[in-house]
Design a protein around this motif. Structure first.
Motif, PDB file in Angstrom:
ATOM      1  N   LEU A 218       0.837  -1.331  -0.133  1.00 14.77           N
ATOM      2  CA  LEU A 218      -0.165  -0.130  -0.040  1.00 14.77           C
ATOM      3  C   LEU A 218       0.811   1.665  -0.406  1.00 14.77           C
ATOM      4  O   LEU A 218       1.671   1.998   0.879  1.00 14.77           O
ATOM      5  N   ASP A 219       0.541   2.431  -0.841  1.00 19.24           N
ATOM      6  CA  ASP A 219       1.183   3.126  -0.981  1.00 19.24           C
ATOM      7  C   ASP A 219       0.614   4.230   0.304  1.00 19.24           C
ATOM      8  O   ASP A 219       0.023   4.669   0.392  1.00 19.24           O
ATOM      9  N   ALA A 220       2.160   4.671   0.680  1.00 21.55           N
ATOM     10  CA  ALA A 220       1.672   5.920   1.960  1.00 21.55           C
ATOM     11  C   ALA A 220       1.800   6.989   1.895  1.00 21.55           C
ATOM     12  O   ALA A 220       3.061   7.202   2.689  1.00 21.55           O
ATOM     13  N   THR A 221       2.839   7.023   0.707  1.00 18.08           N
ATOM     14  CA  THR A 221       3.938   7.909   0.432  1.00 18.08           C
ATOM     15  C   THR A 221       3.476   9.424  -1.057  1.00 18.08           C
ATOM     16  O   THR A 221       3.947  10.669  -0.825  1.00 18.08           O
ATOM     17  N   ARG A 222       3.171   9.033  -2.144  1.00 15.48           N
ATOM     18  CA  ARG A 222       2.694   9.712  -2.826  1.00 15.48           C
ATOM     19  C   ARG A 222       1.564  10.947  -2.562  1.00 15.48           C
ATOM     20  O   ARG A 222       1.512  10.974  -3.932  1.00 15.48           O
ATOM     21  N   GLY A 223       1.665  10.857  -1.830  1.00 19.37           N
ATOM     22  CA  GLY A 223       0.431  12.209  -1.301  1.00 19.37           C
ATOM     23  C   GLY A 223      -0.512  11.900  -0.379  1.00 19.37           C
ATOM     24  O   GLY A 223      -1.418  12.852   0.304  1.00 19.37           O
ATOM     25  N   ARG A 224      -0.597  11.049  -0.060  1.00 17.47           N
ATOM     26  CA  ARG A 224      -2.142  10.057   0.820  1.00 17.47           C
ATOM     27  C   ARG A 224      -0.780   9.299   1.948  1.00 17.47           C
ATOM     28  O   ARG A 224      -0.931   8.417   1.556  1.00 17.47           O
ATOM     29  N   VAL A 225      -1.205  10.104   2.863  1.00 16.02           N
ATOM     30  CA  VAL A 225      -1.188   9.009   4.167  1.00 16.02           C
ATOM     31  C   VAL A 225      -1.937   8.499   5.040  1.00 16.02           C
ATOM     32  O   VAL A 225      -2.703   9.825   5.755  1.00 16.02           O
ATOM     33  N   PRO A 226      -2.183   7.174   4.855  1.00 12.63           N
ATOM     34  CA  PRO A 226      -3.573   7.569   5.525  1.00 12.63           C
ATOM     35  C   PRO A 226      -3.808   6.677   7.194  1.00 12.63           C
ATOM     36  O   PRO A 226      -2.180   7.236   7.780  1.00 12.63           O
ATOM     37  N   THR A 227      -4.432   7.682   7.949  1.00 13.20           N
ATOM     38  CA  THR A 227      -5.120   7.955   8.948  1.00 13.20           C
ATOM     39  C   THR A 227      -4.819   6.227   9.867  1.00 13.20           C
ATOM     40  O   THR A 227      -4.737   5.003   9.492  1.00 13.20           O
TER      41      THR A 227
ATOM     42  N   VAL B 186     -14.272  13.506   2.006  1.00 11.91           N
ATOM     43  CA  VAL B 186     -13.831  12.150   1.699  1.00 11.91           C
ATOM     44  C   VAL B 186     -12.642  11.491   1.884  1.00 11.91           C
ATOM     45  O   VAL B 186     -11.885  11.138   2.738  1.00 11.91           O
ATOM     46  N   TRP B 187     -11.729  12.206   1.633  1.00 16.23           N
ATOM     47  CA  TRP B 187     -10.151  12.048   1.263  1.00 16.23           C
ATOM     48  C   TRP B 187      -9.759  12.041   3.474  1.00 16.23           C
ATOM     49  O   TRP B 187      -9.721  10.852   3.477  1.00 16.23           O
ATOM     50  N   ARG B 188     -10.155  13.471   4.380  1.00 19.96           N
ATOM     51  CA  ARG B 188      -9.870  13.554   4.787  1.00 19.96           C
ATOM     52  C   ARG B 188     -10.028  12.859   6.160  1.00 19.96           C
ATOM     53  O   ARG B 188     -10.467  12.024   7.939  1.00 19.96           O
ATOM     54  N   SER B 189     -12.136  12.078   5.784  1.00 16.46           N
ATOM     55  CA  SER B 189     -12.698  10.799   6.447  1.00 16.46           C
ATOM     56  C   SER B 189     -10.993   9.461   6.843  1.00 16.46           C
ATOM     57  O   SER B 189     -11.686   8.781   7.746  1.00 16.46           O
ATOM     58  N   ILE B 190     -10.375   8.990   5.698  1.00 18.19           N
ATOM     59  CA  ILE B 190      -9.521   8.328   5.967  1.00 18.19           C
ATOM     60  C   ILE B 190      -8.153   8.196   5.850  1.00 18.19           C
ATOM     61  O   ILE B 190      -6.948   7.333   6.056  1.00 18.19           O
ATOM     62  N   SER B 191      -7.386   9.640   5.195  1.00 22.17           N
ATOM     63  CA  SER B 191      -6.381   9.775   5.327  1.00 22.17           C
ATOM     64  C   SER B 191      -6.091  11.219   5.926  1.00 22.17           C
ATOM     65  O   SER B 191      -6.823  12.011   6.479  1.00 22.17           O
TER      66      SER B 191
ATOM     67  N   GLU C 118      -0.642  15.720   1.479  1.00 21.18           N
ATOM     68  CA  GLU C 118      -0.097  16.217   0.499  1.00 21.18           C
ATOM     69  C   GLU C 118      -2.165  16.829  -0.553  1.00 21.18           C
ATOM     70  O   GLU C 118      -1.376  16.907  -1.685  1.00 21.18           O
ATOM     71  N   LEU C 119      -2.423  16.954   0.621  1.00 24.64           N
ATOM     72  CA  LEU C 119      -3.913  17.585  -0.640  1.00 24.64           C
ATOM     73  C   LEU C 119      -4.352  18.710  -0.814  1.00 24.64           C
ATOM     74  O   LEU C 119      -4.430  18.655  -1.804  1.00 24.64           O
ATOM     75  N   HIS C 120      -3.092  19.289  -0.900  1.00 25.72           N
ATOM     76  CA  HIS C 120      -2.856  21.031  -1.192  1.00 25.72           C
ATOM     77  C   HIS C 120      -1.999  20.410  -2.717  1.00 25.72           C
ATOM     78  O   HIS C 120      -1.981  21.733  -2.861  1.00 25.72           O
ATOM     79  N   ARG C 121      -1.434  19.424  -2.827  1.00 25.62           N
ATOM     80  CA  ARG C 121      -0.836  19.482  -4.480  1.00 25.62           C
ATOM     81  C   ARG C 121      -2.087  18.981  -5.384  1.00 25.62           C
ATOM     82  O   ARG C 121      -1.926  19.601  -6.439  1.00 25.62           O
ATOM     83  N   VAL C 122      -2.798  17.899  -5.257  1.00 30.69           N
ATOM     84  CA  VAL C 122      -4.189  18.089  -5.359  1.00 30.69           C
ATOM     85  C   VAL C 122      -5.050  18.993  -6.021  1.00 30.69           C
ATOM     86  O   VAL C 122      -5.380  19.341  -7.079  1.00 30.69           O
ATOM     87  N   ALA C 123      -5.363  20.253  -4.610  1.00 28.90           N
ATOM     88  CA  ALA C 123      -5.684  20.723  -5.137  1.00 28.90           C
ATOM     89  C   ALA C 123      -5.605  22.075  -5.508  1.00 28.90           C
ATOM     90  O   ALA C 123      -6.567  22.513  -6.740  1.00 28.90           O
ATOM     91  N   ASP C 124      -3.983  22.530  -5.953  1.00 25.12           N
ATOM     92  CA  ASP C 124      -3.146  23.402  -6.958  1.00 25.12           C
ATOM     93  C   ASP C 124      -3.880  22.997  -8.491  1.00 25.12           C
ATOM     94  O   ASP C 124      -3.804  23.891  -8.656  1.00 25.12           O
TER      95      ASP C 124
END
Length: 685
Positions: free
Chosen positions: A157-166, A654-659, A663-669
């Motif tokens: 499971l990728d936990a580095t390329r933008g999303r760090v799971p809770t 939805v992102w914040r419910s599990i992560s 780096e959500l701000h980079r997606v937002a950009d």
């Protein structure tokens, strides 16, 4: 190993499918008040009675009644969990069972799960849990005998390329992996762990902390999942090599201040190994991380070292060759681990491209042989097998850069790789789940493909080797039906099939949008690295047109022109996607599972892909036909921008419910820059 009996009679769908099922055809009513007992030997192996608690949880969910649990031979219970005793002298229990084998009997006088060892007992319990979830309080009277093919059934499971799971969500994921009979998990880490003396690298990304790893490691161990440490030690150091403290360790330190780019992050990230400090840096990551885990394995990654010998290491590469440089560095890292009593693993992409590397590897190394093409061939698996090196085959769930993931591509890739690995003596299979370009893909969208991985890791020869496309299509549809019922409680079995079709309706994808946005280098100039990547995705004249562009506008227009056939079909694709969404919604409404947990990410992803298709078609039309100033085009662009921004606000929740925020701000950009383009912001000429 092939299942000799399935369970279609009453709609039961077990994934993975047991190899032997004898169904009496009778239904037995469970006691309303009951007990689950772990025998003395089972309790010794499962001291906190996790297995009994898992069953009690599922019974309570299905019937509303909480059953008692106990351990020890004197206790009586309707469900009894046991393991084969060495002291058994005769009778049926003396039958030889491998540690990973189990037998499950559901009869009038009770339910027995007998394991050859703790792994077999645990997997037998997971089969019983699936039966309880689908049929309680009336259970089928069955006899099941089962055993997995692969010893290693892992998930990456990728936990580095933008999303760090809770941590809470990671535990939920481990629970699901356990139910699907996975026994290994690795988390991909580059800069998303809070290493000492590296705060400049991980600041602002909500990194995982040592205490979280220790807690999660214990949680996984209780569920029979080995949490194997995995961290980049050679390539994929994009974030670290952009810092002031560590940039001098890279092949191209002079490029450390370039504007951040999702695409460049995947291309430029390799240590300059001619500097001895690079090895000290790699060892420091290994030495501090490994202490947090109980596993004796360690994945050093060492993949995609694209820049090796092209910058500061060029002289060494010209003298010795890139293959020798790579082999020596990986060998040193592996020996560093071996000397400490650990078993090294690393990704095999470089080694299989330079086979001379295979001959120089230490004997205790395991190659993680990743091949992600849906129509994968077995050449690379055979190559490693002939070299005598140990390997684990690594297919993908095909979720990266996709809102809906791609179950069809995943099925084709996973089913092939499992067969190749089994036939060429691989130790197991590690199913990978990546999040390139900001991890736009919600990890829950990978569940159908994760279950496909569970089926084929358990039985690589599932339903035979179907090369006939018609037979293969029926096989895939049947597995989709079983997953829909087993995981989501969809008795109609339509959910995953509609989901898979929806994932094919992509006229314009996230990775294409990222490319268009990042052609601008952030200063109004053309990013030539991104341009080269965009050109490589095209064919024929379009590749030449993108490569020949001298301005951002020209590169954008040429890139969109290469998608013309797909974008012309955007309206038809959206019509099909709307139909699929309707089928998905009806299946969710009729399911017996957690409808909200399923509807939230899945319907949001459908809406996002509808928008992406519209955005791509609109931008192509504006740039191709020069309609930017047309009143209707302006109105359409403004409307699309508003819909896109509104959708993204829901996506963030939805992102914040599990992560973590990560780096959500980079997606937002990317989202905001796209909205600006839709509203008529000029593309630099």
């Amino acid at each position: 190993m092939t299942a000799t009996s399935a369970m279609p009679q009453r709609g039961l769908a077990l994934v993975p499918t047991p190899r032997l099922v004898r169904d009496s055809g009778r239904r037995l009513t469970m006691p309303y008040i009951g007990r689950i007992v772990e025998t003395t030997e089972a309790g010794r192996l499962d001291p906190t009675c996790v297995l009994a608690a898992q069953l009690a949880d599922d019974i309570e969910q299905a019937t509303g009644m909480r059953w008692d649990t106990a351990k020890g031979d004197p206790w009586q219970g309707f469900i009894r969990l046991d393991v084969v005793r060495e002291s058994t002298g005769g009778g049926d229990d003396a039958q030889v069972m491998g540690e990973r084998a189990y037998r499950l009997d559901i009869a009038e006088d009770g339910v027995t799960v007998l394991g050859g060892g703790l792994p077999g007992l645990r997997d037998g319990v997971q089969t019983l849990r699936q039966i309880i979830r689908q049929s309680a309080p009336a259970l089928p009277a069955v006899h099941i005998e089962d055993e997995p093919a692969f010893a290693v059934r892992g998930y990456y499971l990728d936990a580095t390329r933008g999303r760090v799971p809770t941590l809470d969500w990671l535990k939920q994921w481990a629970d699901l992996l356990c139910l699907a009979k996975y026994n290994q998990l690795q988390l991909y880490v580059e800069h998303s762990f809070a290493f000492d003396h590296m705060s400049e690298t991980w600041r602002g990304v909500c990194p995982l902390a040592p205490a979280q790893i220790i807690e999660f490691d214990a949680y996984c161990a209780e569920r029979g999942i080995e949490l194997v440490p995995s961290v980049s030690t050679f390539g994929h150091h994009y974030m670290a090599l952009r810092t002031r403290e560590l940039r001098d360790l890279g092949e191209f330190p002079e490029q450390a201040d370039r504007a951040y780019s999702f695409i460049e992050r995947m291309e430029h990230h390799t240590l300059n190994i001619t500097d001895e400090r690079a090895f000290d840096f790699s060892c420091s990551l290994v030495d501090s991380y490994v202490e947090l885990f109980r596993s004796r394995k360690f994945n050093i990654c060492a993949d995609e070292t694209f820049d090796l010998g092209k910058g500061r290491g060029r002289g060494e590469a010209e003298r010795r060759g890139v293959a020798a440089m790579y082999a020596d560095y990986v060998t040193r890292l592996c020996r560093h681990l071996s000397e400490r009593g650990y078993e090294p693993q690393f990704w095999g992409d470089i080694a299989v491209e330079m086979p001379q590397i295979l001959d120089s590897l230490p004997d205790d190394v395991t190659l993680l042989n990743w091949i992600y093409e849906p129509e994968a061939e077995d050449e690379k698996v055979r190559l490693v097998a002939r070299s005598g090196a140990r390997q684990i085959v690594c297919p993908a769930v095909w979720g990266w850069n996709s809102l809906l993931a791609r179950p069809h591509d995943a099925w084709r890739n996973i089913s092939r790789m499992a067969r190749y690995g089994w036939r060429h003596g691989a130790d197991g299979m590690l199913v990978t789940d990546w999040g390139d370009f900001g991890h736009i893909n919600d990890p829950r969208m990978s569940i159908p493909s994760m279950m496909v991985g569970a089926q084929y890791a358990w039985d690589p020869e599932t339903l035979g080797d179907a090369d006939d496309s018609e037979v293969a299509s029926r096989m895939e549809a049947e597995l989709n039906r079983r997953i829909a019922l087993a995981v989501y409680g969809d008795a109609g079995g339509r959910l995953v099939e509609a989901w898979s079709d929806a994932a094919r309706q992509v006229a314009f994808g996230w990775h294409e949008l990222v490319g268009i946005v990042e052609l601008d280098d952030g200063r109004g100039g053309l990013n030539e690295d991104v341009q080269a990547v965009m050109a490589s995705r095209c064919e024929g004249e379009y590749r030449e047109r993108v490569a020949a562009a001298s301005t951002v506008r020209q590169a954008c227009e040429a890139s969109m022109a290469a998608l013309e056939d797909r974008l012309d079909a955007a309206e038809a694709m959206n019509a099909a996607l709307v139909e699929d969404r309707q089928t998905i919604a009806e299946a969710i409404a009729a399911s017996s599972g957690d409808r909200a947990a399923l509807a939230q990410p899945l319907l949001l992803a459908c809406e996002g892909q509808l928008l992406l298709n519209d955005i791509g078609a609109h931008l192509a039309r504006v740039w191709r036909d020069g309609e930017a100033d047309d009143a209707e085009s302006v109105r359409c662009g403004n409307l699309l921008a508003a819909r896109w921004e509104t959708w993204f606000e829901a996506y963030c929740r939805v992102w914040r419910s599990i992560s973590e925020e990560s780096e959500l701000h980079r997606v937002a950009d990317v989202v905001w820059r796209t909205a600006d383009l839709l509203r008529g912001a000029s593309v630099t000429d």
